[in-house]
Design a protein around this motif. Structure first.
Motif, PDB file in Angstrom:
ATOM      1  N   GLN A  45      17.384  30.371 -37.795  1.00 54.21           N
ATOM      2  CA  GLN A  45      18.114  30.776 -38.993  1.00 54.21           C
ATOM      3  C   GLN A  45      19.085  29.699 -39.459  1.00 54.21           C
ATOM      4  OE1 GLN A  45      19.620  34.890 -38.902  1.00 54.21           O
ATOM      5  NE2 GLN A  45      18.366  35.145 -37.065  1.00 54.21           N
ATOM      6  N   GLY A  46      19.073  28.547 -38.774  1.00 60.12           N
ATOM      7  CA  GLY A  46      19.924  27.449 -39.183  1.00 60.12           C
ATOM      8  C   GLY A  46      21.351  27.520 -38.667  1.00 60.12           C
ATOM      9  N   VAL A  47      21.590  28.400 -37.715  1.00 60.18           N
ATOM     10  CA  VAL A  47      22.914  28.533 -37.112  1.00 60.18           C
ATOM     11  C   VAL A  47      22.992  27.569 -35.932  1.00 60.18           C
ATOM     12  CG1 VAL A  47      24.507  30.116 -35.952  1.00 60.18           C
ATOM     13  CG2 VAL A  47      23.050  30.954 -37.806  1.00 60.18           C
ATOM     14  N   ASP A  48      24.110  26.869 -35.825  1.00 61.62           N
ATOM     15  CA  ASP A  48      24.281  25.938 -34.710  1.00 61.62           C
ATOM     16  C   ASP A  48      24.209  26.675 -33.380  1.00 61.62           C
ATOM     17  OD1 ASP A  48      24.599  23.743 -36.350  1.00 61.62           O
ATOM     18  OD2 ASP A  48      26.781  23.886 -36.391  1.00 61.62           O
ATOM     19  N   VAL A  49      23.566  26.021 -32.417  1.00 57.25           N
ATOM     20  CA  VAL A  49      23.501  26.548 -31.049  1.00 57.25           C
ATOM     21  C   VAL A  49      24.097  25.487 -30.131  1.00 57.25           C
ATOM     22  CG1 VAL A  49      21.476  27.973 -31.512  1.00 57.25           C
ATOM     23  CG2 VAL A  49      21.166  25.677 -30.608  1.00 57.25           C
ATOM     24  N   PRO A  50      24.553  25.890 -28.957  1.00 59.52           N
ATOM     25  CA  PRO A  50      25.100  24.897 -28.020  1.00 59.52           C
ATOM     26  C   PRO A  50      24.070  23.804 -27.731  1.00 59.52           C
ATOM     27  CG  PRO A  50      25.565  27.120 -27.245  1.00 59.52           C
ATOM     28  CD  PRO A  50      24.635  27.253 -28.416  1.00 59.52           C
ATOM     29  N   ARG A  51      24.569  22.602 -27.604  1.00 57.35           N
ATOM     30  CA  ARG A  51      23.679  21.459 -27.358  1.00 57.35           C
ATOM     31  C   ARG A  51      22.851  21.657 -26.095  1.00 57.35           C
ATOM     32  NH1 ARG A  51      24.589  15.127 -28.010  1.00 57.35           N
ATOM     33  NH2 ARG A  51      22.745  14.482 -26.852  1.00 57.35           N
ATOM     34  N   SER A  52      23.458  22.245 -25.072  1.00 53.87           N
ATOM     35  CA  SER A  52      22.720  22.469 -23.823  1.00 53.87           C
ATOM     36  C   SER A  52      21.497  23.357 -24.054  1.00 53.87           C
ATOM     37  CB  SER A  52      23.634  23.086 -22.765  1.00 53.87           C
ATOM     38  OG  SER A  52      24.140  24.332 -23.222  1.00 53.87           O
ATOM     39  N   VAL A  53      21.632  24.335 -24.939  1.00 53.78           N
ATOM     40  CA  VAL A  53      20.507  25.225 -25.244  1.00 53.78           C
ATOM     41  C   VAL A  53      19.424  24.456 -25.991  1.00 53.78           C
ATOM     42  CG1 VAL A  53      19.794  27.284 -26.519  1.00 53.78           C
ATOM     43  CG2 VAL A  53      21.952  27.291 -25.259  1.00 53.78           C
ATOM     44  N   ALA A  54      19.828  23.710 -27.006  1.00 51.61           N
ATOM     45  CA  ALA A  54      18.866  22.934 -27.790  1.00 51.61           C
ATOM     46  C   ALA A  54      18.148  21.915 -26.907  1.00 51.61           C
ATOM     47  CB  ALA A  54      19.573  22.241 -28.949  1.00 51.61           C
ATOM     48  N   ASP A  55      18.905  21.245 -26.036  1.00 53.97           N
ATOM     49  CA  ASP A  55      18.298  20.259 -25.141  1.00 53.97           C
ATOM     50  C   ASP A  55      17.310  20.905 -24.169  1.00 53.97           C
ATOM     51  OD1 ASP A  55      19.752  18.264 -26.368  1.00 53.97           O
ATOM     52  OD2 ASP A  55      21.240  18.091 -24.758  1.00 53.97           O
ATOM     53  N   ALA A  56      17.702  22.033 -23.580  1.00 57.31           N
ATOM     54  CA  ALA A  56      16.823  22.724 -22.628  1.00 57.31           C
ATOM     55  C   ALA A  56      15.560  23.222 -23.329  1.00 57.31           C
ATOM     56  CB  ALA A  56      17.560  23.889 -21.972  1.00 57.31           C
ATOM     57  N   LEU A  57      15.711  23.747 -24.520  1.00 53.58           N
ATOM     58  CA  LEU A  57      14.568  24.231 -25.273  1.00 53.58           C
ATOM     59  C   LEU A  57      13.629  23.069 -25.624  1.00 53.58           C
ATOM     60  CD1 LEU A  57      13.228  26.660 -26.571  1.00 53.58           C
ATOM     61  CD2 LEU A  57      14.643  26.284 -28.589  1.00 53.58           C
ATOM     62  N   ARG A  58      14.200  21.983 -26.065  1.00 57.13           N
ATOM     63  CA  ARG A  58      13.408  20.795 -26.394  1.00 57.13           C
ATOM     64  C   ARG A  58      12.643  20.304 -25.158  1.00 57.13           C
ATOM     65  NH1 ARG A  58      17.400  17.912 -27.958  1.00 57.13           N
ATOM     66  NH2 ARG A  58      17.544  18.901 -29.987  1.00 57.13           N
ATOM     67  N   HIS A  59      13.327  20.263 -24.028  1.00 56.62           N
ATOM     68  CA  HIS A  59      12.710  19.792 -22.781  1.00 56.62           C
ATOM     69  C   HIS A  59      11.546  20.695 -22.363  1.00 56.62           C
ATOM     70  CE1 HIS A  59      12.448  18.001 -18.780  1.00 56.62           C
ATOM     71  NE2 HIS A  59      12.376  19.245 -18.327  1.00 56.62           N
ATOM     72  N   VAL A  60      11.778  21.997 -22.365  1.00 53.61           N
ATOM     73  CA  VAL A  60      10.746  22.938 -21.928  1.00 53.61           C
ATOM     74  C   VAL A  60       9.550  22.903 -22.883  1.00 53.61           C
ATOM     75  CG1 VAL A  60      10.227  25.389 -21.577  1.00 53.61           C
ATOM     76  CG2 VAL A  60      12.335  24.427 -20.647  1.00 53.61           C
ATOM     77  N   LEU A  61       9.803  22.841 -24.188  1.00 50.44           N
ATOM     78  CA  LEU A  61       8.701  22.775 -25.140  1.00 50.44           C
ATOM     79  C   LEU A  61       7.924  21.476 -25.015  1.00 50.44           C
ATOM     80  CD1 LEU A  61      10.282  24.403 -28.325  1.00 50.44           C
ATOM     81  CD2 LEU A  61       8.510  25.379 -26.832  1.00 50.44           C
ATOM     82  N   ALA A  62       8.624  20.367 -24.785  1.00 52.44           N
ATOM     83  CA  ALA A  62       7.953  19.075 -24.619  1.00 52.44           C
ATOM     84  C   ALA A  62       7.052  19.090 -23.391  1.00 52.44           C
ATOM     85  CB  ALA A  62       8.981  17.944 -24.509  1.00 52.44           C
ATOM     86  N   ARG A  63       7.522  19.714 -22.312  1.00 56.27           N
ATOM     87  CA  ARG A  63       6.705  19.848 -21.093  1.00 56.27           C
ATOM     88  C   ARG A  63       5.437  20.659 -21.372  1.00 56.27           C
ATOM     89  NH1 ARG A  63      10.499  22.214 -17.126  1.00 56.27           N
ATOM     90  NH2 ARG A  63       8.991  23.885 -17.205  1.00 56.27           N
ATOM     91  N   ARG A  64       5.562  21.682 -22.202  1.00 52.59           N
ATOM     92  CA  ARG A  64       4.405  22.538 -22.524  1.00 52.59           C
ATOM     93  C   ARG A  64       3.390  21.778 -23.369  1.00 52.59           C
ATOM     94  NH1 ARG A  64       3.933  27.832 -20.352  1.00 52.59           N
ATOM     95  NH2 ARG A  64       5.943  28.134 -19.383  1.00 52.59           N
ATOM     96  N   ARG A  65       3.870  20.883 -24.222  1.00 56.26           N
ATOM     97  CA  ARG A  65       2.966  20.133 -25.110  1.00 56.26           C
ATOM     98  C   ARG A  65       2.207  19.057 -24.362  1.00 56.26           C
ATOM     99  NH1 ARG A  65       7.774  19.480 -28.936  1.00 56.26           N
ATOM    100  NH2 ARG A  65       7.769  21.450 -30.046  1.00 56.26           N
ATOM    101  N   ALA A  66       2.787  18.575 -23.253  1.00 52.71           N
ATOM    102  CA  ALA A  66       2.177  17.455 -22.514  1.00 52.71           C
ATOM    103  C   ALA A  66       0.954  17.867 -21.732  1.00 52.71           C
ATOM    104  CB  ALA A  66       3.201  16.853 -21.572  1.00 52.71           C
TER     105      ALA A  66
END
Length: 98
Positions: free
Chosen positions: A77-98
């Motif tokens: 929805q475009g609301v800021d989230v804590p960086r730790s959440v965004a980083d963890a989400l990015r990491h987990v999704l990147a692992r799934r794509r690999a």
């Protein structure tokens, strides 16, 4: 046969407590399902994997999956989230794509 609402039990307070718990549980499930749907689009990934992504991010952050679900919904929805959440989400999704 006529259907009528049942009379309140003497222990109506207990019924109200159970009803409140049920409502909270249903709201939590609904939030998690919406976040899973958002992850399917963000990933992109199969719906079957979305719950695992929520659980992986929650485990990585040491929080409940419901907390992560709220953050995912805020993110889409475009609301800021804590960086730790965004980083963890990015990491987990990147692992799934690999």
């Amino acid at each position: 046969m006529e259907l009528r609402p049942h009379a309140p039990a003497a222990g109506g307070g207990l019924e109200q407590l159970q009803l409140a718990r049920l409502r909270r549980a249903l709201a939590a499930r609904s939030t998690i399902h919406m976040a899973e749907g958002a992850l399917v689009v963000l990933g992109p990934l199969p719906i079957e994997d979305a719950g695992e992504v929520l659980a992986d991010v929650a485990l990585r952050l040491g929080v409940d999956a419901l907390v992560v679900a709220h953050h995912v919904l805020n993110l889409v929805q475009g609301v800021d989230v804590p960086r730790s959440v965004a980083d963890a989400l990015r990491h987990v999704l990147a692992r799934r794509r690999a």
